[in-house]
Design a protein around this motif. Structure first.
Motif, short mmCIF file in Angstrom:
data_model
loop_
_atom_site.label_atom_id
_atom_site.label_comp_id
_atom_site.label_asym_id
_atom_site.label_seq_id
_atom_site.Cartn_x
_atom_site.Cartn_y
_atom_site.Cartn_z
N LEU A 59 43.49 80.59 52.95
CA LEU A 59 44.31 79.41 52.66
C LEU A 59 45.78 79.78 52.55
O LEU A 59 46.65 79.14 53.16
N LEU A 60 46.08 80.84 51.79
CA LEU A 60 47.48 81.28 51.68
C LEU A 60 47.99 81.82 53.01
O LEU A 60 49.18 81.71 53.31
N PHE A 61 47.09 82.40 53.83
CA PHE A 61 47.49 82.86 55.16
C PHE A 61 48.00 81.72 56.02
O PHE A 61 48.95 81.88 56.79
N CYS A 62 47.39 80.55 55.90
CA CYS A 62 47.84 79.39 56.68
C CYS A 62 49.29 79.03 56.34
O CYS A 62 50.09 78.73 57.24
N GLU A 87 51.52 81.14 55.03
CA GLU A 87 52.36 82.25 55.49
C GLU A 87 52.60 82.14 57.00
O GLU A 87 53.70 82.44 57.49
N LEU A 88 51.59 81.71 57.72
CA LEU A 88 51.70 81.61 59.19
C LEU A 88 52.75 80.59 59.59
O LEU A 88 53.59 80.85 60.47
N VAL A 89 52.73 79.40 58.96
CA VAL A 89 53.70 78.37 59.36
C VAL A 89 55.11 78.75 58.92
O VAL A 89 56.09 78.36 59.58
N LEU A 90 55.25 79.51 57.83
CA LEU A 90 56.59 79.98 57.44
C LEU A 90 57.13 80.96 58.48
O LEU A 90 58.31 80.90 58.85
N GLN A 91 56.27 81.85 58.98
CA GLN A 91 56.67 82.77 60.04
C GLN A 91 57.01 82.03 61.33
O GLN A 91 57.97 82.35 62.02
N ASN A 92 56.22 80.99 61.66
CA ASN A 92 56.50 80.18 62.84
C ASN A 92 57.83 79.44 62.71
O ASN A 92 58.59 79.29 63.68
N ALA A 93 58.11 78.94 61.50
CA ALA A 93 59.38 78.24 61.29
C ALA A 93 60.55 79.18 61.52
O ALA A 93 61.58 78.80 62.10
#
Length: 593
Positions: free
Chosen positions: A487-490, A492-498
């Motif tokens: 859940l926290l990975f999701c 983290e993933l969108v923050l990296q994509n942003a």
């Protein structure tokens, strides 16, 4: 006249000799045909291939019925018995073979024919429609870019199901969208300000006290939100989906990641490990990986690391689309379909030897795409390449290659070790020179490198780059529940994509750490709620080592009366170093052990 050979010999004969045209192959029953458990074909009953046949069938006696053979010539064979059309005759159970009615048809080639030639192909066109140039004209701040992914619908999803889960436990959570953003800011902050225990963020001791966190949200409130965090309704979970607790969030984030994918032609596909050390049926161990224990995610990304599609791996699933191509190839095809549906066009996919096969290249070619990937030795459809041992004996940079009739090329190249690459979108030429260090000559030398190897090296590392970015500032706050890590990975993933979008479209991009800090400060300062006046926590422990060191304990005047730490009577003085109220007369006794 039928010739008695094994099935394996007949298929080899048909592959090597084009002059033979056959109308049928008759196979004798295997030796264990009447056994309770037979050595049967591992594929479907209809439409199977010779690659699925067991060894007992490949080695059994078979007859090749050539075109032009007739009943008279077949009668000379002692093992052939003509069929009796008498209706009263009971079918014989003898092992003597009877030839079926002759049907003139040419056998379908099972294995490709390879020849030594280069692949000449035009690169794919990429996306049909490109995003507008003013795509990010109104979105400049890191928080605004992040909220392209974590929009109001996503936030409301988390708030709704978290409140619902807390209510089912008899807890009135009352979580709001603003409060969740403050909570998420603390999660992101823990990635670059790490403490051994998350409660230490709220301690008053000067070595770990974090004013930004303690002023934004109370400790117990954070713990309550974290323990009730949910993104799905537990009463309506799919029993066949092991990640049904996370499926609504994953599906919606995939839509947003695919919507804002940069205009690229090359996409890499690889696995992504999310660390987890508890017990769960989908936890995996992969030897030699930086993260050995955890959940495996399939990810499709651009060459710079923007993840545009991700799915958790949960083992064999009979409902998986394209399962006939295997586990790895099926998820590549799912990714290609999702990408083409969101952004019509033709793309070039790059992946490693876990996914690559000639069948996958053919399928992607039929969809209008190209692909390149390292391939295992048993997946090149018997391409007659030089062996690894033979190439290793030759000088560095030597390569051998073959092309089939369907637009695929396979190349085996000798570098530090021998590597085999298959492609439907890149050939051998143009050749490039790359620098390598020679142990024998003790200097750097120039080595020939085929074009398809260069394409693979250039565009393969997208998922690994995203993994490196996320792991560098991964949130140190973790929960004990199995779904906390993914859940926290999701998030983290969108923050990296942003951040990837920020560095792609912004004229003056900042690094990932600065981008993350700006998001954290905005969320905590804007959505934080300071503790109400009069609320006091437990008294904090003082540092006893500095209390008794006898150095710089200066008693100074303070502006109000507080309780003396020694005699507990009111005083207007305090110790400046220990930061406690203290009478002058009590100072010696307080600072003496």
């Amino acid at each position: 006249m039928p010739r008695t050979l094994s099935l394996h010999e007949i298929t080899d004969l048909l592959e090597t000799d084009d002059s033979i045209e056959a109308s049928a192959i008759v196979i004798q029953p295997p030796e264990n045909a009447t056994a309770p458990v037979s050595d049967e074909d591992s594929g479907d009953e209809e439409g199977g291939t010779i690659n699925n046949l067991p060894g007992s069938l490949l080695c059994t006696t078979a007859y090749l019925i050539e075109d032009g053979s007739d009943a008279e010539s077949d009668s000379d064979d002692p093992s052939y018995t003509p069929k009796d059309d008498s209706p009263d005759e009971v079918p014989s159970t003898s092992t003597v073979q009877q030839r079926p009615p002759s049907r003139r048809r040419k056998m379908t080639k099972i294995v490709c024919k390879w020849k030594k030639a280069d692949l000449t192909v035009q690169p794919v066109a990429g996306r049909v429609t490109a995003p507008p140039n003013d795509f990010f004209t109104k979105m400049r701040t890191p928080t605004e870019i992040l909220e392209l992914f974590l929009d109001d619908e996503i936030i409301e999803l988390v708030v709704k199901y978290s409140n619902l889960y807390a209510l089912s436990k008899g807890v009135h959570l009352g979580l709001t969208s603003s409060e969740f953003k403050c909570f998420l800011g603390i999660i992101f902050l823990s990635g670059y300000v790490s403490v051994p225990r998350r409660r230490m963020f709220w301690e008053q001791r000067t070595d770990v006290h974090n004013i930004l966190v303690s002023a934004a949200m109370r400790r117990d409130r954070f713990e309550t939100i974290f323990s009730n965090l949910h993104v799905a309704d537990n009463a309506n979970l799919d029993p066949g989906d092991k990640f049904s607790k996370l499926r609504p969030l994953i599906s919606k984030l995939n839509e947003r990641c695919m919507k804002f994918v940069p205009n690229e032609t090359y996409f890499s596909f690889d696995e992504f490990m999310v660390p987890y050390f508890g017990r769960h049926g989908c936890k995996y161990f992969i030897r030699g990986k930086p993260i050995r224990f955890g959940y495996k995610f399939w990810c499709g990304a651009t060459c710079l690391g923007y993840i545009c599609w991700f799915q958790p791996y949960q083992g064999k699933n009979p409902n998986t689309k394209h399962e006939e191509y295997g586990v790895g190839a099926s998820v590549v095809l799912q990714f290609s379909e999702a990408l083409t549906e969101a952004h019509p066009g033709q793309y070039h996919f790059v992946f490693n030897n876990f996914f690559t096969s000639i069948a996958l290249l053919d399928k992607l070619s039929s969809m209008g795409h190209q692909a390149t990937g390292t391939v295992r030795k048993d997946r090149i459809d018997k391409a007659p390449l030089e062996s690894d041992v033979a190439l290793m004996k030759k000088e560095r940079g030597t390569f051998d290659y073959r092309i089939d009739g369907k637009g695929n090329i396979v190349c085996r190249w000798n570098d530090n070790s021998v590597v085999t690459v298959a492609s439907s979108g890149a050939g051998i030429h143009p050749l490039y020179l790359v620098s390598r260090y020679s142990q024998k000559l003790k200097k750097k030398i120039q080595v020939q490198q085929p074009n398809m190897i260069k394409v693979y090296n250039q565009f393969m590392g997208g998922v690994d780059r995203a993994d490196e970015n996320i792991d560098k500032y991964r949130a140190s706050i973790r929960g004990k529940k199995w779904y906390s890590s993914p859940l926290l990975f999701c998030f983290e993933l969108v923050l990296q994509n942003a951040w990837q979008l920020h560095r792609t479209y912004d004229e003056k991009p900042v690094d990932f750490l600065e981008f993350r800090r700006r998001v954290v400060c905005h969320y905590l300062e804007t959505h934080g709620h300071p503790p109400e006046p009069g609320q006091k926590g437990r008294p904090q422990k003082r540092n006893t080592d500095s209390r008794y060191d006898g150095i710089n304990h200066v008693i100074v005047k303070q502006g109000k009366q507080t309780r003396c730490a020694e005699c507990h009577k009111n005083t207007t003085f305090r110790c400046e170093k220990c930061d406690v109220a203290l009478h002058v007369k009590c100072s010696v006794e307080y600072h003496t052990e």
